[in-house]
Design a protein around this motif. Sequence first.
Motif, PDB file in Angstrom:
ATOM      1  N   ARG A 203       0.815  -1.220   0.000  1.00  0.00           N
ATOM      2  CA  ARG A 203       0.000   0.000   0.000  1.00  0.00           C
ATOM      3  C   ARG A 203       0.846   1.267   0.000  1.00  0.00           C
ATOM      4  O   ARG A 203       0.310   2.369  -0.064  1.00  0.00           O
ATOM      5  CB  ARG A 203      -0.983  -0.036   1.177  1.00  0.00           C
ATOM      6  N   SER A 204       2.187   1.104   0.085  1.00  0.00           N
ATOM      7  CA  SER A 204       3.053   2.288  -0.008  1.00  0.00           C
ATOM      8  C   SER A 204       3.519   2.520  -1.445  1.00  0.00           C
ATOM      9  O   SER A 204       4.251   3.472  -1.715  1.00  0.00           O
ATOM     10  CB  SER A 204       4.283   2.104   0.889  1.00  0.00           C
ATOM     11  N   TYR A 205       3.093   1.686  -2.377  1.00  0.00           N
ATOM     12  CA  TYR A 205       3.586   1.778  -3.751  1.00  0.00           C
ATOM     13  C   TYR A 205       3.255   3.151  -4.355  1.00  0.00           C
ATOM     14  O   TYR A 205       2.091   3.607  -4.293  1.00  0.00           O
ATOM     15  CB  TYR A 205       2.979   0.656  -4.604  1.00  0.00           C
ATOM     16  N   ALA A 206       4.268   3.784  -4.943  1.00  0.00           N
ATOM     17  CA  ALA A 206       4.116   5.165  -5.407  1.00  0.00           C
ATOM     18  C   ALA A 206       3.137   5.304  -6.568  1.00  0.00           C
ATOM     19  O   ALA A 206       2.601   6.390  -6.804  1.00  0.00           O
ATOM     20  CB  ALA A 206       5.486   5.725  -5.814  1.00  0.00           C
ATOM     21  N   GLY A 207       2.888   4.196  -7.265  1.00  0.00           N
ATOM     22  CA  GLY A 207       1.931   4.262  -8.379  1.00  0.00           C
ATOM     23  C   GLY A 207       0.486   4.101  -7.940  1.00  0.00           C
ATOM     24  O   GLY A 207      -0.403   4.064  -8.774  1.00  0.00           O
ATOM     25  N   GLY A 208       0.287   3.975  -6.627  1.00  0.00           N
ATOM     26  CA  GLY A 208      -1.068   3.754  -6.119  1.00  0.00           C
ATOM     27  C   GLY A 208      -1.407   2.274  -6.143  1.00  0.00           C
ATOM     28  O   GLY A 208      -0.665   1.468  -6.706  1.00  0.00           O
TER      29      GLY A 208
END
Length: 264
Positions: A254-259
């Motif tokens: 859930r921290s992925y920068a692409g959402g």
Amino acid sequence: MAQQQRVAVVTGGASGIGEATVRRLAADGYDLAVIDRNIADAKSVAASLATGGRRALAYSCDVADAAAVDRVAAEVAADLGPATVLVTSAGLIPNTESILDMDMAAHERMWAVNYGGTLHACRAFARQMIPARHGAIVTIGSINSVLPLPIPAYNIGKAAVVRLTQLLAVELGRHNIRVNSVGPTYVMTPPLKAKVAAGERDMAKIMAVHALPTLPVPADIADAVAFLCSQQARSITGVLLPVDAGWQSAVSYRSYAGGVPWSE
Ligand SMILES: NC(=O)c1ccc[n+]([C@@H]2O[C@H](COP(=O)([O-])OP(=O)(O)OC[C@H]3O[C@@H](n4cnc5c(N)ncnc54)[C@H](O)[C@@H]3O)[C@@H](O)[C@H]2O)c1
């Protein structure tokens, strides 16, 4: 271990995860030593188990005091026999703080209980396991053992508990003693309940970083501990077993920068 006398020692056994572990190990057939600085609650847990021939005794001890832990270990051996299982659950849970601003006395106390208490109990009770050439130790780590979280004394201390577990696994392995750790995520025990009630923990934020829809209960942690103490885990030593409802995976995902492709 099934045919031998079985004595389980649980520090912090008067409450929460320790109490659930005491009850689970009693159900598995162990005699129990319930060690806690809260002797009234330790006695009440022990009294509730001492039925049907089961021996369960309470011992008052501050695990931060190495000499006191050595004394209580001698008392347990005299009363019940040498320990075959040790679970180190005694611990303090703090609130968020900055390293630069934190209260050093509170930091040192936290370290002395959470890390020092684990070390003291492991040393004292491992010495009782060595002559029998068998035994299992389970330390209680945390999700704090694996990633940085802003509760420094606790976070660093729980990382140290796992490193201690690994060192002991090698040192004691030649005596056929296994040493593992269980790493719970947030578990609704008295300290967490109090922190949620005081507005110091946000349940919505907590649930947003787990894969599963519910948190573990103390009995779930006790089940993992009981597994690591059992013959089924006879080849497992030196590991941290997370019981985290998918916290590690969810925090990363859930921290992925692409959402993320969907939201709750
Ligand atoms: N509840 C959680 O969310 C959570 C998550 C991860 C890890 N843990 C760990 O699980 C362990 C148990 O926590 P809990 O949530 O069951 O808390 P708890 O407060 O319900 O139980 C802890 C017990 O340890 C005892 N204790 C504290 N300091 C002591 C000392 N110096 N000497 C002897 N006994 C002492 C307390 O009296 C209490 O009975 C702790 O090590 C904690 O860090 C808890």
